[in-house]
Scaffold this motif. Sequence first.
Motif, mmCIF file in Angstrom:
data_model
loop_
_atom_site.group_PDB
_atom_site.id
_atom_site.type_symbol
_atom_site.label_atom_id
_atom_site.label_comp_id
_atom_site.label_asym_id
_atom_site.label_seq_id
_atom_site.Cartn_x
_atom_site.Cartn_y
_atom_site.Cartn_z
ATOM 1 N N ASP A 56 55.212 12.676 25.129
ATOM 2 C CA ASP A 56 55.529 14.001 25.662
ATOM 3 C C ASP A 56 56.283 14.897 24.680
ATOM 4 N N VAL A 57 56.853 14.312 23.647
ATOM 5 C CA VAL A 57 57.719 15.056 22.743
ATOM 6 C C VAL A 57 57.037 15.234 21.386
ATOM 7 N N SER A 58 57.006 16.449 20.900
ATOM 8 C CA SER A 58 56.431 16.740 19.583
ATOM 9 C C SER A 58 57.452 17.487 18.736
ATOM 10 N N VAL A 59 57.135 17.616 17.446
ATOM 11 C CA VAL A 59 58.055 18.224 16.479
ATOM 12 C C VAL A 59 57.448 19.511 15.929
ATOM 13 N N VAL A 60 58.280 20.557 15.842
ATOM 14 C CA VAL A 60 57.874 21.819 15.224
ATOM 15 C C VAL A 60 58.700 22.005 13.956
ATOM 16 N N ALA A 61 58.025 22.262 12.836
ATOM 17 C CA ALA A 61 58.701 22.463 11.551
ATOM 18 C C ALA A 61 58.139 23.709 10.884
ATOM 19 N N GLN A 62 59.021 24.483 10.279
ATOM 20 C CA GLN A 62 58.602 25.735 9.644
ATOM 21 C C GLN A 62 59.115 25.778 8.206
ATOM 22 N N PHE A 63 58.250 26.273 7.302
ATOM 23 C CA PHE A 63 58.563 26.292 5.871
ATOM 24 C C PHE A 63 58.242 27.670 5.293
ATOM 25 N N ARG A 64 59.063 28.080 4.323
ATOM 26 C CA ARG A 64 58.751 29.265 3.526
ATOM 27 C C ARG A 64 58.379 28.805 2.123
ATOM 28 N N MET A 65 57.185 29.184 1.664
ATOM 29 C CA MET A 65 56.689 28.720 0.375
ATOM 30 C C MET A 65 57.410 29.450 -0.767
ATOM 31 N N ARG A 66 57.716 28.721 -1.810
ATOM 32 C CA ARG A 66 58.590 29.228 -2.867
ATOM 33 C C ARG A 66 57.888 29.252 -4.222
ATOM 34 N N ASP A 67 58.418 30.116 -5.088
ATOM 35 C CA ASP A 67 58.111 30.166 -6.516
ATOM 36 C C ASP A 67 56.687 30.613 -6.806
ATOM 37 N N PHE A 68 56.501 31.068 -8.040
ATOM 38 C CA PHE A 68 55.209 31.584 -8.490
ATOM 39 C C PHE A 68 54.383 30.472 -9.114
ATOM 40 N N GLY A 69 53.105 30.456 -8.757
ATOM 41 C CA GLY A 69 52.190 29.487 -9.353
ATOM 42 C C GLY A 69 52.280 28.097 -8.762
ATOM 43 N N MET A 70 53.139 27.909 -7.746
ATOM 44 C CA MET A 70 53.301 26.595 -7.119
ATOM 45 C C MET A 70 52.679 26.622 -5.725
ATOM 46 N N ASP A 71 51.437 27.055 -5.662
ATOM 47 C CA ASP A 71 50.802 27.269 -4.364
ATOM 48 C C ASP A 71 49.719 26.241 -4.050
ATOM 49 N N ASN A 72 49.943 25.018 -4.510
ATOM 50 C CA ASN A 72 49.093 23.879 -4.185
ATOM 51 C C ASN A 72 49.987 22.878 -3.447
ATOM 52 N N CYS A 73 49.851 22.829 -2.125
ATOM 53 C CA CYS A 73 50.848 22.147 -1.298
ATOM 54 C C CYS A 73 50.282 20.994 -0.492
ATOM 55 N N THR A 74 51.202 20.153 -0.057
ATOM 56 C CA THR A 74 50.896 19.121 0.925
ATOM 57 C C THR A 74 52.074 19.002 1.865
ATOM 58 N N PHE A 75 51.808 18.629 3.098
ATOM 59 C CA PHE A 75 52.843 18.476 4.126
ATOM 60 C C PHE A 75 52.754 17.074 4.707
ATOM 61 N N GLY A 76 53.919 16.474 4.897
ATOM 62 C CA GLY A 76 53.897 15.127 5.464
ATOM 63 C C GLY A 76 55.303 14.603 5.699
ATOM 64 N N VAL A 77 55.376 13.287 5.956
ATOM 65 C CA VAL A 77 56.656 12.638 6.216
ATOM 66 C C VAL A 77 56.910 11.610 5.120
ATOM 67 N N TRP A 78 58.151 11.593 4.612
ATOM 68 C CA TRP A 78 58.552 10.653 3.565
ATOM 69 C C TRP A 78 59.596 9.716 4.156
ATOM 70 N N LEU A 79 59.239 8.458 4.283
ATOM 71 C CA LEU A 79 60.126 7.438 4.840
ATOM 72 C C LEU A 79 60.417 6.412 3.754
ATOM 73 N N SER A 80 61.615 6.490 3.205
ATOM 74 C CA SER A 80 61.994 5.551 2.142
ATOM 75 C C SER A 80 62.075 4.130 2.710
ATOM 76 N N PRO A 81 61.789 3.133 1.892
ATOM 77 C CA PRO A 81 61.876 1.738 2.363
ATOM 78 C C PRO A 81 63.289 1.413 2.873
ATOM 79 N N TYR A 82 63.372 0.526 3.845
ATOM 80 C CA TYR A 82 64.654 0.173 4.437
ATOM 81 C C TYR A 82 65.618 -0.410 3.400
ATOM 82 N N ASP A 83 65.102 -1.241 2.491
ATOM 83 C CA ASP A 83 65.993 -1.841 1.499
ATOM 84 C C ASP A 83 66.553 -0.790 0.535
ATOM 85 N N MET A 84 65.793 0.257 0.278
ATOM 86 C CA MET A 84 66.304 1.336 -0.565
ATOM 87 C C MET A 84 67.449 2.076 0.134
#
Length: 275
Positions: free
Chosen positions: A136-164
């Motif tokens: 029933d619960v979802s997440v809303v996330a909003q981003f403003r794209m930055r800098d010139f020439g850096m317009d090749n993007c990907t969106f996702g979740v980064w979960l570092s390993p537990y031991d790290m």
Amino acid sequence: MLSNASERVSSYLMRGKEWSPVASDEEEAFLDGQQQPQPAERQGSSRGTLVLVWACIISLSISAVNLSLLSLRQLSASPPSKFRRPSVYIGLDRVERNASWPLPQYIANYPISISHIDKAHPDVVSKQRDVKLSADVSVVAQFRMRDFGMDNCTFGVWLSPYDMLKDAKTNRTYAVHHGSANVEVWDLDADPVDDLDWTRLSYRTRPKRRSLRAKLTVKPGAATSVPNFECPSGRVMTFEVACADANCGLEFQQDEATPRIAWMVFQYPRLSKDF
């Protein structure tokens, strides 16, 4: 003798035809005729007055219509905040670029804000930057794209390993229910210029879903992201992450610390090297 001369002069003057006094009634008639217009003149004057009156009425009517149209246009026009801001990088695409000039390998772009919305409680507004995913619960996330020439993007979740996370001597952690979570990433029909009103964001007030961008399987200790997409500088992009099935579940506190535990955008140099 003088008396006779005076009588002769008076008699001569009275008989003279050079002038004669005008009767008072004739003089008044003459003056009245000069002051009062003739019927033809009165008719012409009335016609001119009528034309002038109608010209004024038509002019006022046209002005009223124009003012009404202008008011309607202003009411229907977008507020100034809705107009796209001019790019601070305007003209840089025409600058001859030396191939030796390095570009950043990437930009780690964290959300302007992130929160969850609850279908079971459609009017509840969350005040925390936490991530909760369930049926029933979802997440809303909003981003403003930055800098010139850096317009090749990907969106996702980064979960570092537990031991790290353990080696970093931090209490930060996360939970992925049942070992993995199948999620859907939706593009939302939000303003591409301005931020959302996060003080009012709830399931009921959320922007409508525009299109499904990707389906992902989130696992502990891994980075999971959608295929790369174009992200012009200055553009605001809004995503919703929702569970794809009833077994889905993911929880953590969103922050910008490392090791990373976050939903975020990575911006890379433009695919084309022609800047």
